[in-house]
Design an enzyme around this catalytic site. Structure first.
Site, mmCIF file in Angstrom:
data_model
loop_
_atom_site.group_PDB
_atom_site.id
_atom_site.type_symbol
_atom_site.label_atom_id
_atom_site.label_comp_id
_atom_site.label_asym_id
_atom_site.label_seq_id
_atom_site.Cartn_x
_atom_site.Cartn_y
_atom_site.Cartn_z
ATOM 1 N N SER A 227 0.821 -1.204 0.000
ATOM 2 C CA SER A 227 0.000 0.000 0.000
ATOM 3 C C SER A 227 0.860 1.261 0.000
ATOM 4 O O SER A 227 1.706 1.409 -0.868
ATOM 5 C CB SER A 227 -0.947 -0.047 1.204
ATOM 6 N N TRP A 318 -10.069 0.434 -4.747
ATOM 7 C CA TRP A 318 -9.413 1.730 -4.468
ATOM 8 C C TRP A 318 -8.030 1.798 -5.108
ATOM 9 O O TRP A 318 -7.569 2.853 -5.537
ATOM 10 C CB TRP A 318 -9.326 1.896 -2.944
ATOM 11 N N HIS A 368 -7.599 -5.471 0.160
ATOM 12 C CA HIS A 368 -6.387 -4.695 0.370
ATOM 13 C C HIS A 368 -5.579 -5.234 1.552
ATOM 14 O O HIS A 368 -5.884 -4.932 2.707
ATOM 15 C CB HIS A 368 -6.822 -3.252 0.639
HETATM 16 C C1 GTR Z 1 -5.286 4.787 1.774
HETATM 17 C C2 GTR Z 1 -4.702 5.570 0.652
HETATM 18 C C3 GTR Z 1 -3.999 4.643 -0.280
HETATM 19 C C4 GTR Z 1 -3.131 3.631 0.436
HETATM 20 C C5 GTR Z 1 -3.710 3.195 1.757
HETATM 21 C C6 GTR Z 1 -2.761 2.478 2.715
HETATM 22 O O1 GTR Z 1 -6.056 5.526 2.645
HETATM 23 O O2 GTR Z 1 -5.736 6.223 0.003
HETATM 24 O O3 GTR Z 1 -3.271 5.383 -1.231
HETATM 25 O O4 GTR Z 1 -1.859 4.076 0.585
HETATM 26 O O5 GTR Z 1 -4.240 4.233 2.474
HETATM 27 O O6 GTR Z 1 -1.604 2.802 2.847
HETATM 28 O O7 GTR Z 1 -3.260 1.604 3.366
#
Ligand code: GTR
Length: 386
Positions: A227, A318, A368
């Site tokens: 991420s 996302w 995610h």
């Molecule tokens: C989210 C962000 C993403 C990603 C994520 C993370 O809120 O929008 O770009 O980086 O966090 O790091 O879990």
């Protein structure tokens, strides 16, 4: 309503469901009008490997520094490494665990970072290693760093706290930035590093540490991140060619996903939610993706010819899984020019069917996270290329 839809609503935007495996979405590349990694800014074509290595790569790297991530300082810092703890019988005797305090000093300013390394016992040293900044300290449970599994497969695992380099706040006071401020400076300039740059700097500094540790083979280091740390891992791997493999898990916007698709998180959204992550110049591209002289397939190409692995989660809308795959696909011409196998296909693979070419890619079931499934694919990849 889930977090993603709420975020969009707060920004006054509408949710558009991407169609994973929809052939039309995968292949309407012309509509994105992607910049060509093999065409110089003046319109001339890169004709051979030499031109890429000597000229075009530097041109692109400069564009990413000026417009997206900001420049990472290259001025030297004074570093001190102190082993503060060593347990030769960690993980039931299978590993040696070391904790190292690293002190960084410039002028009157200083910060400390703590590095933890698990090295497998009963294998020849130096060993290859995975290095990364786990997302744990966010109270974030979706980032798994499975020490035992990694040790069992013969790799060392080195992790540090991202907050020691930058605590993810927008005041640029509590991390590494102040070490490099000029007299009177209180925040980065328009084309200087943000928080992601600071995390990448941290990873590069860990690479410097490995050069002094005879347990670790600095010629066989894979940098890995999930991420936001997947964005930092890519940027570190691009800036520091000592990383032999670069792995970016579910990194999405400003990671592996193409900006021009505008599916999931967009430039405007990331700049509004995390105004400190990228450089200030990047804000010029809010809602103006098509004016950006680069896109993320070109960032992936900057890793070439070293192996790179990108991975997506099927439900991680996302992060735009298709956009992540397409970056891999459109980095392929550069990998080919440099004489590697590149991605080896132009079709997005099925769920849980990894591609293990010089550009690795998989899309896994689920959302995610950094899972054990992902880790084992990364170790399969490292078995092939490290
Ligand atoms: C989210 C962000 C993403 C990603 C994520 C993370 O809120 O929008 O770009 O980086 O966090 O790091 O879990």
């Amino acid at each position: 309503m889930n977090k993603f839809k709420r975020k969009l609503m707060n920004l006054g935007l509408k949710y558009v469901k991407p169609r994973i495996h929809d052939k039309k979405v995968q292949h309407i590349i012309k509509d994105y009008n992607l910049p060509d990694p093999l065409i110089f800014q003046n319109g001339e074509k890169v004709i051979d490997k030499k031109q890429w290595i000597e000229k075009r790569r530097a041109e692109i790297l400069h564009l990413f520094k000026e417009n997206v991530y900001g420049k990472i300082p290259t001025e030297a810092v004074e570093t001190n490494y102190n082993i503060i703890n060593e347990d030769k019988k960690a993980l039931n005797g299978f590993a040696t665990r070391k904790a190292i305090k690293i002190t960084f000093r410039r002028g009157r300013r200083q910060i400390d970072a703590k590095l933890q390394i698990y090295v497998p016992n009963n294998v020849d040293r130096p060993v290859p290693a995975f290095v990364g900044l786990p997302n744990w300290w966010l109270g974030y449970k979706r980032s798994l760093w499975p020490f035992k599994h990694v040790i069992q497969r013969g790799y060392a695992l080195a992790t540090a706290r991202f907050g020691d380099f930058d605590p993810n706040s927008d005041n640029f006071k509590n991390g590494v930035h102040p070490l490099f401020y000029k007299e009177g400076q209180t925040r980065p300039l328009e084309n200087e590093w943000g928080t992601i740059g600071a995390w990448s700097w941290g990873l590069i500094e860990l690479m410097n540490y490995f050069e002094s540790d005879s347990d670790i083979d600095q010629n066989r280091i894979a940098v890995l991140g999930h991420s936001r740390m997947g964005k930092a891992a890519l940027w570190a791997g691009v800036n520091d060619e000592r990383f032999s493999i670069v792995i970016s898990n579910n990194s999405g916007c400003c990671g592996a996903a193409l900006f021009r698709r505008k599916i999931g998180e967009t430039i405007k959204m990331i700049n509004e939610c995390f105004p400190h992550w990228l450089c200030f110049n990047f804000k010029k591209y809010n809602n103006r993706e098509f004016n950006l002289p680069v896109d993320q397939h070109i960032l992936i190409a900057l890793v070439a010819p070293r192996p790179v692995y990108i991975a997506s989660g099927q439900d991680d809308i996302w992060a735009d899984p298709i956009g992540e795959f397409l970056s891999a696909k459109h980095a392929d011409p550069v990998y080919k020019l440099l004489g590697t196998t590149g991605l080896g296909t132009d079709k997005m693979p099925k769920i849980n069917e990894p591609i293990m070419s010089t550009i690795g890619y998989h899309i896994r079931q689920g959302g995610h996270k950094l899972s054990l499934y992902d880790w084992h694919r990364y170790m399969d990849f490292a078995d092939l290329y490290l």
